[in-house]
Design a protein around this motif. Structure first.
Motif, PDB file in Angstrom:
ATOM      1  N   SER A 176     103.409 -11.072  44.515  1.00 15.95           N
ATOM      2  CA  SER A 176     103.651 -12.256  43.708  1.00 15.95           C
ATOM      3  C   SER A 176     104.998 -12.875  44.064  1.00 15.95           C
ATOM      4  CB  SER A 176     103.621 -11.890  42.213  1.00 15.95           C
ATOM      5  OG  SER A 176     103.985 -12.999  41.417  1.00 15.95           O
ATOM      6  N   ASP A 177     106.023 -12.035  44.238  1.00 19.35           N
ATOM      7  CA  ASP A 177     107.350 -12.530  44.620  1.00 19.35           C
ATOM      8  C   ASP A 177     107.319 -13.180  46.007  1.00 19.35           C
ATOM      9  OD1 ASP A 177     108.281 -11.593  42.230  1.00 19.35           O
ATOM     10  OD2 ASP A 177     109.348  -9.859  43.052  1.00 19.35           O
ATOM     11  N   LEU A 178     106.453 -12.667  46.892  1.00 15.81           N
ATOM     12  CA  LEU A 178     106.307 -13.253  48.231  1.00 15.81           C
ATOM     13  C   LEU A 178     105.371 -14.458  48.219  1.00 15.81           C
ATOM     14  CD1 LEU A 178     105.969  -9.919  50.261  1.00 15.81           C
ATOM     15  CD2 LEU A 178     107.880 -11.532  50.411  1.00 15.81           C
ATOM     16  N   ARG A 179     104.707 -14.691  47.071  1.00 15.87           N
ATOM     17  CA  ARG A 179     103.757 -15.793  46.875  1.00 15.87           C
ATOM     18  C   ARG A 179     102.514 -15.640  47.757  1.00 15.87           C
ATOM     19  NH1 ARG A 179     105.720 -21.135  47.813  1.00 15.87           N
ATOM     20  NH2 ARG A 179     107.072 -20.330  49.447  1.00 15.87           N
ATOM     21  N   VAL A 180     102.174 -14.394  48.076  1.00 20.80           N
ATOM     22  CA  VAL A 180     100.972 -14.108  48.869  1.00 20.80           C
ATOM     23  C   VAL A 180      99.853 -13.672  47.919  1.00 20.80           C
ATOM     24  CG1 VAL A 180      99.953 -12.636  50.637  1.00 20.80           C
ATOM     25  CG2 VAL A 180     102.323 -13.400  50.875  1.00 20.80           C
ATOM     26  N   PRO A 181      98.780 -14.449  47.794  1.00 22.77           N
ATOM     27  CA  PRO A 181      97.661 -14.043  46.933  1.00 22.77           C
ATOM     28  C   PRO A 181      96.888 -12.885  47.570  1.00 22.77           C
ATOM     29  CG  PRO A 181      97.156 -16.110  48.044  1.00 22.77           C
ATOM     30  CD  PRO A 181      98.561 -15.771  48.419  1.00 22.77           C
ATOM     31  N   VAL A 182      96.696 -11.804  46.817  1.00 21.53           N
ATOM     32  CA  VAL A 182      96.056 -10.605  47.370  1.00 21.53           C
ATOM     33  C   VAL A 182      95.028 -10.040  46.411  1.00 21.53           C
ATOM     34  CG1 VAL A 182      98.096  -9.960  48.728  1.00 21.53           C
ATOM     35  CG2 VAL A 182      97.801  -9.020  46.420  1.00 21.53           C
ATOM     36  N   THR A 183      94.180  -9.188  46.968  1.00 22.82           N
ATOM     37  CA  THR A 183      93.257  -8.369  46.190  1.00 22.82           C
ATOM     38  C   THR A 183      93.490  -6.916  46.578  1.00 22.82           C
ATOM     39  OG1 THR A 183      91.610 -10.138  46.165  1.00 22.82           O
ATOM     40  CG2 THR A 183      90.838  -7.921  45.652  1.00 22.82           C
ATOM     41  N   ILE A 184      93.578  -6.047  45.579  1.00 23.58           N
ATOM     42  CA  ILE A 184      93.755  -4.619  45.839  1.00 23.58           C
ATOM     43  C   ILE A 184      92.386  -3.935  45.781  1.00 23.58           C
ATOM     44  CG2 ILE A 184      94.855  -2.476  45.102  1.00 23.58           C
ATOM     45  CD1 ILE A 184      97.066  -4.090  43.851  1.00 23.58           C
ATOM     46  N   HIS A 185      91.966  -3.397  46.901  1.00 23.11           N
ATOM     47  CA  HIS A 185      90.719  -2.635  46.960  1.00 23.11           C
ATOM     48  C   HIS A 185      91.029  -1.179  46.653  1.00 23.11           C
ATOM     49  CE1 HIS A 185      88.126  -5.739  49.065  1.00 23.11           C
ATOM     50  NE2 HIS A 185      89.332  -6.304  49.030  1.00 23.11           N
ATOM     51  N   MET A 186      90.201  -0.557  45.799  1.00 21.35           N
ATOM     52  CA  MET A 186      90.471   0.802  45.354  1.00 21.35           C
ATOM     53  C   MET A 186      89.223   1.671  45.469  1.00 21.35           C
ATOM     54  SD  MET A 186      92.515  -0.369  41.892  1.00 21.35           S
ATOM     55  CE  MET A 186      92.941   1.293  41.402  1.00 21.35           C
ATOM     56  N   ASN A 187      89.463   2.934  45.782  1.00 20.69           N
ATOM     57  CA  ASN A 187      88.395   3.923  45.786  1.00 20.69           C
ATOM     58  C   ASN A 187      89.033   5.272  45.501  1.00 20.69           C
ATOM     59  OD1 ASN A 187      85.828   4.980  45.944  1.00 20.69           O
ATOM     60  ND2 ASN A 187      85.550   4.632  48.135  1.00 20.69           N
ATOM     61  N   ASN A 188      88.233   6.321  45.554  1.00 17.58           N
ATOM     62  CA  ASN A 188      88.746   7.664  45.306  1.00 17.58           C
ATOM     63  C   ASN A 188      88.019   8.641  46.230  1.00 17.58           C
ATOM     64  OD1 ASN A 188      89.104  10.390  43.974  1.00 17.58           O
ATOM     65  ND2 ASN A 188      90.248   9.125  42.518  1.00 17.58           N
ATOM     66  N   ARG A 189      88.764   9.463  46.900  1.00 20.60           N
ATOM     67  CA  ARG A 189      88.176  10.448  47.831  1.00 20.60           C
ATOM     68  C   ARG A 189      87.129  11.309  47.117  1.00 20.60           C
ATOM     69  NH1 ARG A 189      89.122  13.766  52.493  1.00 20.60           N
ATOM     70  NH2 ARG A 189      87.439  15.273  52.432  1.00 20.60           N
ATOM     71  N   LYS A 190      87.358  11.605  45.847  1.00 19.65           N
ATOM     72  CA  LYS A 190      86.440  12.469  45.106  1.00 19.65           C
ATOM     73  C   LYS A 190      85.102  11.761  44.862  1.00 19.65           C
ATOM     74  CE  LYS A 190      90.359  14.754  42.972  1.00 19.65           C
ATOM     75  NZ  LYS A 190      91.240  14.825  41.797  1.00 19.65           N
ATOM     76  N   ILE A 191      85.139  10.424  44.749  1.00 21.83           N
ATOM     77  CA  ILE A 191      83.882   9.670  44.613  1.00 21.83           C
ATOM     78  C   ILE A 191      83.079   9.777  45.907  1.00 21.83           C
ATOM     79  CG2 ILE A 191      82.929   7.322  44.465  1.00 21.83           C
ATOM     80  CD1 ILE A 191      85.085   6.680  42.407  1.00 21.83           C
TER      81      ILE A 191
END
Length: 455
Positions: A176-191
């Motif tokens: 946000s401070d860099l003004r770069v719009p992003v999406t955080i992709h998440m997963n879990n090794r256990k899944i």
């Protein structure tokens, strides 16, 4: 001989250095706001420290350093060593007679080595950030170099899932401070382990995840074809068919997994962990659009044990610009057990490319001289230097054109360097105690008193 750069390396111009510093300063400020302390480790490590930590593919990309002793050996021994070296070039090697040192491949393993060596002196949870170059013998391409910087933040000594929540906040605030719009992709090794157990292919976990990770590139048909080629049965593939029709609602997808993972302990644990991180992030005001449960995300399976993160820019076709995860067993390879860890990394070079493409660098991210004093020779030179000293004492950048040259030449120099103001200190100005300066961007010229000029 015509000079050239080593493949996969770069020179950085003044503007590029200033813009990179702009990114680094924002990241460093946020690291410290979140309680991380700085650490630096050597550029090269013992080869044994690095090998076996990144998987077979990673080991092949480690830059090994040829032992200097090969040059000191007797001729017959040197010939043998050179022959060994020639053969080694054709395949990965680790013979200590040839090399026992290597350039660091990343910052995480050297950090784990540091923790293992100093765990008795550290206060846990120990939070460190590190901004240094790393090297990989990779094939260079856009956004991927053989020498590049990593900007890491890691926490060791805590299993709390609140650390994952905090790292999500760190990612979002920094971008946000860099003004770069992003999406955080998440997963879990256990899944992922739970999916393999659900489909009865526990022994094919890596084969399964490597193929699944390519879904966005080769599509469902391509993934199915690759799974079959990796000797995963059609029956198992049919059980996993639901993976190819995930909804946009992360919590809904997790609920679906819960039903399928009934009695599947490892899978349910992964679902619960990810559900906690997502729910708490939303409770803190994170926009659900910024978080994606990406069930195909399978990076770092050789060392990640829980959460997996990957950050992607929303408006630029670029690979990940950040990534990380939980690696609870990493220090065990150095003989120190029970020190859980989690960390994230920012890809400085790719962030730079994204910001450049989106034109996000502010003017202050470029290093420019504020004032250039024209050189007319004579007494004015000394008087100009006196004013320059006073400006510099106030933290204002200024320089004197080094030679008494035609004014057009001095104008051209100022324009090419992007200098904002050209200052004239001639006989009339010295006599009246004034300064004349022209703003080269606006084209306006003013004459003011020396006192007003120095402000």
């Amino acid at each position: 001989m015509k000079p050239s750069l080593a493949k996969g390396t770069r020179d950085f111009t003044a503007q590029e250095v200033s813009r990179r510093k702009y990114i680094i300063n924002i990241l460093q400020n946020n690291f410290e706001l979140f309680g991380f302390q700085p650490l630096e480790t050597p550029s090269f490590e013992n080869l044994s420290t690095l090998t076996g930590k990144y998987g077979e593919e990673g080991d092949r990309l480690i830059f090994k350093i040829l032992n200097s002793s090969i040059n000191e050996a007797k001729e017959d021994k040197k010939t043998q060593m050179l022959n060994d070296f020639q053969r080694a070039l054709e395949k990965p090697f680790s013979s200590e007679s040839l090399t026992d040192k290597a350039l660091r491949y990343d910052l995480t393993v050297p950090f784990a080595r540091f923790v293992a060596m100093n765990h008795g002196k550290l206060t846990f949870p120990f939070k460190r950030y590190q901004i240094q170059p790393v090297w990989r013998a990779d094939r260079p391409q856009k956004g991927r170099y053989r020498e590049f910087y990593q900007c890491d933040a890691d926490i060791v000594g805590s299993e709390s899932l609140l650390q994952e929540v905090d790292l999500v906040q760190l990612y979002l605030k920094s971008f946000s401070d860099l003004r770069v719009p992003v999406t955080i992709h998440m997963n879990n090794r256990k899944i992922l382990s739970g999916l393999a157990e659900y489909a009865g292919i526990t022994d094919k976990l890596i084969d399964f995840t490597v193929a699944l990770d390519k879904l966005d590139k080769i599509g469902k048909d391509g993934v199915v074809k690759e799974l079959l080629e990796r000797e995963i049965s059609q029956e198992s593939i049919d059980k996993l068919d639901f993976l190819f029709s995930q909804s946009d609602d992360a919590l809904e997808n997790l609920l679906q997994l819960k039903e399928k993972f009934a009695g599947n302990e490892i899978g349910l644990q992964g679902v619960e962990e990810l559900e906690f991180v997502l729910t708490q992030s939303l409770n803190l005001g994170v926009d659900i659009q910024n978080l994606v449960f990406n069930i195909t995300l399978a990076r770092g399976l050789d060392y990640y044990t829980g959460a997996i993160f990957e950050v992607k820019a929303d408006e630029v076709a670029m690979g990940s610009i950040g990534g990380g995860g939980r690696y609870d067993n990493l220090t065990e390879v150095f003989g120190v057990k029970n020190i859980p860890g989690i960390g994230i990394s920012f890809g400085l070079d790719r962030i730079y490319l994204v910001m450049e493409e989106l034109n996000l660098f502010p003017e202050e991210a470029s290093s420019k001289t504020e004032y250039l004093f024209a050189n007319f020779g004579g007494e004015g030179t000394i008087e100009a230097l006196k004013l320059i000293m006073q400006l510099r004492a106030k933290g204002i950048s200024a320089e004197l054109y080094p030679e008494s040259a035609k004014i057009n030449k001095q104008f051209t120099y100022a324009e090419k360097k992007g200098i904002k103001n050209l200052v004239f200190l001639g006989e009339e100005e010295i006599k009246n105690g004034t300064v004349t300066f022209k703003n080269l961007e606006a084209g306006e010229q003013k004459t003011v008193s020396s006192e007003e000029f120095l402000g």
